[in-house]
Motif scaffolding. Structure first.
Motif, PDB file in Angstrom:
ATOM      1  N   ILE A 106      -2.677  -1.087   4.404  1.00 46.98           N
ATOM      2  CA  ILE A 106      -3.809  -0.263   5.044  1.00 46.98           C
ATOM      3  C   ILE A 106      -3.256   1.055   5.258  1.00 46.98           C
ATOM      4  O   ILE A 106      -3.900   2.218   5.150  1.00 46.98           O
ATOM      5  N   TYR A 154      -3.468   3.028   2.525  1.00 44.94           N
ATOM      6  CA  TYR A 154      -4.901   3.476   2.184  1.00 44.94           C
ATOM      7  C   TYR A 154      -5.269   4.532   3.173  1.00 44.94           C
ATOM      8  O   TYR A 154      -5.806   5.709   2.512  1.00 44.94           O
ATOM      9  N   ILE A 155      -5.146   4.400   4.523  1.00 45.76           N
ATOM     10  CA  ILE A 155      -5.561   5.504   5.423  1.00 45.76           C
ATOM     11  C   ILE A 155      -4.782   6.659   4.976  1.00 45.76           C
ATOM     12  O   ILE A 155      -5.427   7.888   4.991  1.00 45.76           O
ATOM     13  N   HIS A 171      -6.224   7.946   1.496  1.00 44.98           N
ATOM     14  CA  HIS A 171      -7.319   8.231   1.340  1.00 44.98           C
ATOM     15  C   HIS A 171      -7.780   9.533   2.018  1.00 44.98           C
ATOM     16  O   HIS A 171      -8.725  10.366   1.943  1.00 44.98           O
ATOM     17  N   PRO A 220      -3.067   0.153  -2.025  1.00 47.87           N
ATOM     18  CA  PRO A 220      -3.774  -1.007  -1.020  1.00 47.87           C
ATOM     19  C   PRO A 220      -4.172  -2.160  -1.833  1.00 47.87           C
ATOM     20  O   PRO A 220      -3.977  -3.175  -0.959  1.00 47.87           O
ATOM     21  N   CYS A 223      -4.337  -4.720   9.948  1.00 47.83           N
ATOM     22  CA  CYS A 223      -5.123  -3.759   9.683  1.00 47.83           C
ATOM     23  C   CYS A 223      -5.118  -2.691  10.747  1.00 47.83           C
ATOM     24  O   CYS A 223      -5.003  -1.306  10.487  1.00 47.83           O
ATOM     25  N   ARG A 271     -14.173   1.194   6.018  1.00 48.07           N
ATOM     26  CA  ARG A 271     -13.619   0.613   4.809  1.00 48.07           C
ATOM     27  C   ARG A 271     -12.772  -0.177   4.678  1.00 48.07           C
ATOM     28  O   ARG A 271     -12.770  -1.408   4.102  1.00 48.07           O
ATOM     29  N   SER A 272     -11.590   0.285   5.315  1.00 49.57           N
ATOM     30  CA  SER A 272     -10.184  -0.545   5.375  1.00 49.57           C
ATOM     31  C   SER A 272     -10.461  -1.680   5.880  1.00 49.57           C
ATOM     32  O   SER A 272      -9.786  -2.867   5.437  1.00 49.57           O
ATOM     33  N   THR A 296     -10.147  -5.063   4.006  1.00 42.86           N
ATOM     34  CA  THR A 296      -8.967  -6.339   4.747  1.00 42.86           C
ATOM     35  C   THR A 296      -9.748  -7.465   4.799  1.00 42.86           C
ATOM     36  O   THR A 296      -9.302  -8.866   4.515  1.00 42.86           O
TER      37      THR A 296
END
Ligand SMILES: Nc1ncnc2c1ncn2[C@@H]1O[C@H](COP(=O)(O)OP(=O)(O)O)[C@@H](O)[C@H]1O
Ligand SMILES: [Mg+2]
Lengths: 792, 253
Positions: free
Chosen positions: A32, A35-36, A39, A274, A329, A367-368, A372
């Protein structure tokens, strides 16, 4: 809030197997966070880029010509689909700043005398724009001024042809055209201290460059970017008499190319990394929870006998997965946000955005969390279904004995007899739990691949750099002239103090064609017997240029779909000569930087109707004479740029080096977390399943080390297998990276150093060892009497 | 071929004077378990000697400390207080590693639950013991002793409970231990199967001379013993010598 007994059990189990729970949490957290981070960076950069471009009207196209009159520009503006055009004078000049030893390269760009919202407008960061009637003034790109000690009101000198002008700094600015401050592809990495933009009043540029009512650069906006190709073809016709030598669409604009590629890369990373991590978290959960359901079979039956529904019991296990993943998460949010901030700081070094925001995107967080939850549910689903299916009555009876898979080796009794019992147990255990063993292997393989991938980038760029700046390009300094020169200039250069050798180089723009495929390129003419330039491929095979014919960069040959023996058409782009040339392709060579074609210098001169013409001189210097040569070059007019080979090498090393260290550290942590979590979890699960076996071995008189050995050897074996698969897997990923990162600007060599393999393997294996070390405590704490007392 | 008698070997090694038949001397052995804040006494001063080669049956109600006593004798557990002299050496002072070595060399265990390795065949389960022993039996020979030589290549899941228990016995005996400790070996078996298992144990005691300590709930099994010990509340309540050792067939269940 009253916590139900059911939840108390859940939390206790989680806490008791905290090592395993932590493993799941960490893997999700990394995924995560990645991803964060990626993104957010993706969104931040795209947003900044798009607003910046829009607010300052970045051109849809740019056409470089030898010299076009105003009338031609008006004609261009009337072409259908063209919204607006602006004529400019653009020229690279030698900049002499007091207190700075080396000559710098400045790109002179003309701007209207009065501030107006023009195409490719600038953002004044401090100071001001020119005032009416001002002539010898300049607005300078911010970082260039800062790193060279230029303040508002300071003066510096530029030399155009052989004349010198002194300009006063009135403002510092940034431009969407030069977010990635790079002079040409060869530089690869921006060096805002060596290369700067000088925006000057139009009138001054016209006089200094002798371009009264003319221009050499036209930028424009169109109504519909999809028509660009057609419009540029039309524009070519209009401007043909004036020597068009480059037409660039916005997507090919150098600075934009680099930024957009980076943004695209971030988008891809934000998807792949991710997914990989959450997938692995789901796998670990799957193994962990399936085991838990089997252990708790009787308890599950009992719960159902009390009246809990199948759904309630099944959901219990899903909840287990959800809770761990949500903890990961939320941790990932924090870490990811922090990393995103750091990433933006890193980007500030590369990109000259007047504003660079790092925002918190709530939809990205949402969204993440969604992803998750999906992966957690997927991982827990099989356990939940199994739990829901358990029949209360049946669960009270002993579980049906597990089927034993014979190992293939058993069918060769001669060999099987020689296998020690430890290994028999290990082999049978592996074959009994094939899925788990495969995941174990996979975890090690992924970790190794991640490490290989990280180190590969360093190796590859390092290899490319050595290739480019040590082997292919061997001059100490390249002096580029503003105008073409003859043999006399080269002779003069060779007689400069401290110059040991001088060679000429001719770089000339052409359109290269094969059938209907075409591309604008630079043909580089290299002198016969040159010691400073070699045309070679990555294997260091040198190609002879003979008396004519081209050696093409591999990416160019691929784009044109030609190979050795084929013939291509060359059409000069600058207007000095007309006509086309049919030229044979001699060879194709891999190149690290740029998309060039190479030719014998004499043959290229002949093509341009000259006996000898160059536009750069390559110099080999006596060692330690850099300052002296700088002083000499500063005195000479007509120089556009002075490029030291070592500078290019060093600045790429420094800048990339720094970001590579960060990337590699992150990858190292990721790889460690994956390897450790998978191996630790699988071993812990397998231990809890085999407590009884291991305890009876201890009763028989085996020491903890001997019993541990069975477990460790199994992990070591699977680890070794994982390494075996990991090497080709990592190489495959690197090969994909080569494809993904290679374009007509540069091509990553597929090169992995031997030490990289060794280091990656050692690191991965130490993750395996570390996980086993953690498991050792569990074996030492095994309570023999307790375990054996339990019913089978 | 009969395996050599343990007592003879011991005498030959000269460790023990031939005249002393005592192998274990337990003096005032106490064991307490700490359960959170509560101390649970499992043994409260058990005193006992065990002779080499004898078959000792331990009887007593559930919770009276039988298993605890056996585990201490077998070196699985250390007593809280008291002495456990094995040929004059105090096991109570042994470190974990020493106890492991002790189990490896001298002790065979048989439990109520067979604790076989599910992924090893019968023979391989026996090999498990023989491979760590200095002077082991041939695994086939050990299985032959429990009449399972025809099931050598079977996995535990392919064997009945009684057969699994016999494999466990073969595994325990194969390293020629001086003492075989059995904690309710027939507890999970029916009468007929139980008798087969007891027969195997009895044979081992008679033919090889292995000292055998057997915990049982079943008073009728006491007929096999040389001596019968009654445990109660963590200590030895009574010791009865059995002048007339019965054979397994003669036991009245
Ligand atoms: N690991 C342990 N922790 C706490 N108490 C124990 C433990 N093992 C045995 N006990 C207690 O010690 C006493 C004796 O147990 P045990 O020797 O197993 O009895 P038996 O085998 O005669 O049934 C019992 O009260 C039992 O609850
Ligand atoms: Mg008991």
């Amino acid at each position: 809030m009253v916590v139900s007994a059911f939840h108390k059990k859940l939390f206790r189990t989680m806490f008791q197997s905290w090592g395993q729970s932590l493993g799941v949490v960490m893997v999700v957290l990394c995924g995560i966070a990645a991803y964060i981070c990626f993104h957010s960076a993706y969104l931040n950069l795209s947003l900044t880029r798009d607003t910046y471009y829009a607010q300052n009207r970045l051109a849809d196209f740019e056409i470089m010509v030898e010299r076009a009159p105003e009338t031609a520009v008006f004609k261009l503006e009337r072409l259908p689909g063209v919204r607006q055009v602006r004529k400019r004078i653009v020229e690279d000049v030698n900049v002499d700043i007091e207190g700075v030893n080396e000559p710098r390269v400045g790109r002179l760009i003309s701007m209207p005398a009065r501030r107006s919202p023009v195409i490719n407008d600038i953002v004044i960061l401090s100071g001001r724009y020119f005032e009416a009637g001002e002539q010898r003034v300049a607005v300078v790109s911010n970082q260039f001024a800062e790193s060279n000690g230029l303040a508002l009101g300071d003066r510096f000198q530029i030399s155009v042809d052989s004349k010198k002008y002194s300009l006063r700094v009135v403002g510092l600015a940034a431009s969407p055209e030069y977010v990635y401050m790079i002079r040409n592809v060869q530089a690869l990495i921006p060096s805002p201290e060596r290369f700067g933009i000088l925006w000057v009043p139009e009138e001054f540029a016209e006089t200094a460059l002798d371009m009264k009512s003319a221009c050499n650069n036209i930028v424009g906006l169109v109504d519909n970017p999809e028509d660009l190709d057609k419009i540029l073809d039309e524009a070519d016709k209009v401007l043909d008499p004036y020597g068009v030598f480059a037409k660039t669409k916005r997507e090919d604009q150098l600075s934009n190319r680099f930024i957009s590629d980076e943004i695209k890369g971030l988008g891809v990373s934000a998807k792949i990394i991710p997914t990989l991590f959450l997938g692995i978290a789901a796998l670990i959960l799957l193994i962990l929870l399936n085991r838990m359901v089997r252990t708790e079979r009787t308890q599950i039956g009992l719960m159902k006998a009390f009246g809990y529904s199948n759904w309630a019991v099944g959901f219990h296990y899903i909840e287990y997965g959800l809770i761990l993943c949500v903890i990961g998460c939320v941790g990932g949010f924090a870490l990811g946000q922090w990393m995103a901030g750091g990433m933006m700081k890193l980007y500030v070094q590369f990109y000259q955005f007047p504003i660079l925001e790092s925002r918190i995107y709530l939809d990205v967080l949402a969204r993440s969390m969604g992803i998750t939850l999906v992966f957690a549910t997927l991982g827990a689903l099989s356990a939940a279904i199994q739990a829901a299916r358990i029949q209360p009555a049946e669960s009270m009876r002993a579980e049906a004995p597990s089927r034993v898979n014979r190992v293939w080796l058993e069918y060769i009794p001669v060999l099987w007899k020689r296998v020690s019992f430890t290994w028999k147990m290990i082999l049978r255990n592996i074959s009994r739990n094939r899925f788990r063993s495969a995941v174990n292997c996979f975890g090690v393989a992924i970790s190794l691949s991640l490490l290989l991938m990280g180190f590969f980038m360093t190796d590859s760029i390092d290899f490319g750099m050595k290739f480019q700046f040590r082997d292919a390009q061997r001059e100490d300094v390249k002096v580029s002239f503003q105008r073409e020169q003859g043999r006399d200039v080269l002779y003069e250069a060779s007689r400069f103090p401290h110059v040991r050798r001088a060679e000429g180089l001719l770089e000339y723009p052409f359109e290269i064609r094969s059938v209907w495929r075409k591309k604008d390129i630079v043909v580089i003419g290299i002198e016969k017997g040159s010691e400073m330039r070699k045309v070679m491929n990555f294997a260091r095979e040198t190609f002879s240029l003979g008396d004519g014919g081209l050696v093409l960069a591999e990416s160019l040959a691929e784009e044109l779909q030609v190979g050795p023996g084929d013939t291509v058409t060359l059409e000069p782009l600058m207007g000095r000569i007309e006509g086309e040339f049919e030229v044979p392709v001699r060879a194709v060579a891999q190149q690290f930087l740029g998309t060039a074609a190479y030719m014998d210098h004499a043959a290229l001169s002949r093509m341009l109707d000259e006996s000898y013409v160059i536009n750069s001189a390559l110099l080999r210097l006596e060692s330690g004479s850099r300052d002296a040569i700088n002083k000499t070059l500063k005195e000479i007019g007509g120089i556009a740029a002075v490029t030291f080979n070592d500078d290019a090498y060093q600045s790429i090393q420094d800048t990339l080096g720094k970001s590579m260290v960060i990337t590699n550290t992150v990858l190292l942590i990721f790889a460690g977390v994956i390897a450790f979590s998978i191996i630790y979890n699988i071993t812990a699960v397998s231990l809890s399943e085999r407590q009884r076996e291991l305890a009876s071995l201890r009763v028989l008189g085996l020491s903890t080390q001997e019993v541990g050995g069975i477990v460790y050897f199994e992990n070591m074996l699977m680890g070794a297998l994982g390494l075996l698969f990991g090497v080709p897997m990592g190489m495959g990923i690197c090969a994909l990276l080569v494809e993904a990162y290679s374009n007509d600007m540069f091509r990553l060599p597929f090169y992995i150093d031997r030490s990289t393999y060794v280091i990656s393997i050692l690191l991965t294996y130490s993750f395996v060892l570390l996980a086993n070390l953690a498991v050792r405590r569990k074996i030492q704490n095994l309570d023999l009497v307790e375990v054996l007392k339990e019913r089978e | 071929m009969l395996p050599r008698c343990t007592a003879q070997r011991v005498r030959k090694l000269g460790i023990l004077p031939a005249a002393t038949p005592t192998i274990f001397d337990l003096r005032d052995v106490c064991k307490e378990y700490q359960m959170g804040e509560v101390v649970v006494p499992a043994l409260r001063g058990a005193t006992l000697t065990i002779q080499r080669g004898e078959l000792l049956v331990i009887l007593g109600p559930s919770g009276s400390g039988k298993s605890t006593l056996l585990n201490i004798i077998g070196g699985l557990d250390a007593p809280t207080r008291g002495e456990v002299l094995f040929r004059g050496e105090d096991l109570a002072q042994y470190s974990e590693a020493q106890r492991t070595q002790y189990r490896r060399k001298h002790i065979g265990f048989v439990f109520q639950f067979y604790n076989l390795m599910p992924n090893l065949t019968a023979e391989e389960n026996v090999e498990l013991a023989t491979e760590i022993s200095d002077d082991p039996m041939n695994p086939a020979e050990a299985l032959d002793m429990v009449q399972l030589d025809d099931r050598r290549t079977h996995f535990p899941s392919q064997l009945s409970g009684g057969e699994q228990q016999r494999v466990a016995i073969a595994r325990a005996v194969a390293k020629r231990p001086e003492i075989l400790l059995c904690d309710e070996p027939t507890g999970a078996l029916d009468i007929a199967t139980g008798k087969v298992v007891l027969d195997a144990l009895n044979e081992i005691n008679r033919r090889i001379g292995t000292t055998l300590i057997l915990i049982t709930h079943n008073a009728s099994i006491a007929g096999l013993a040389d001596r019968v010990i009654q445990m109660r509340d963590g200590h030895v309540h009574s010791i009865t010598a059995n002048t007339d050792r019965k054979s397994v067939e003669d036991l009245v269940w």
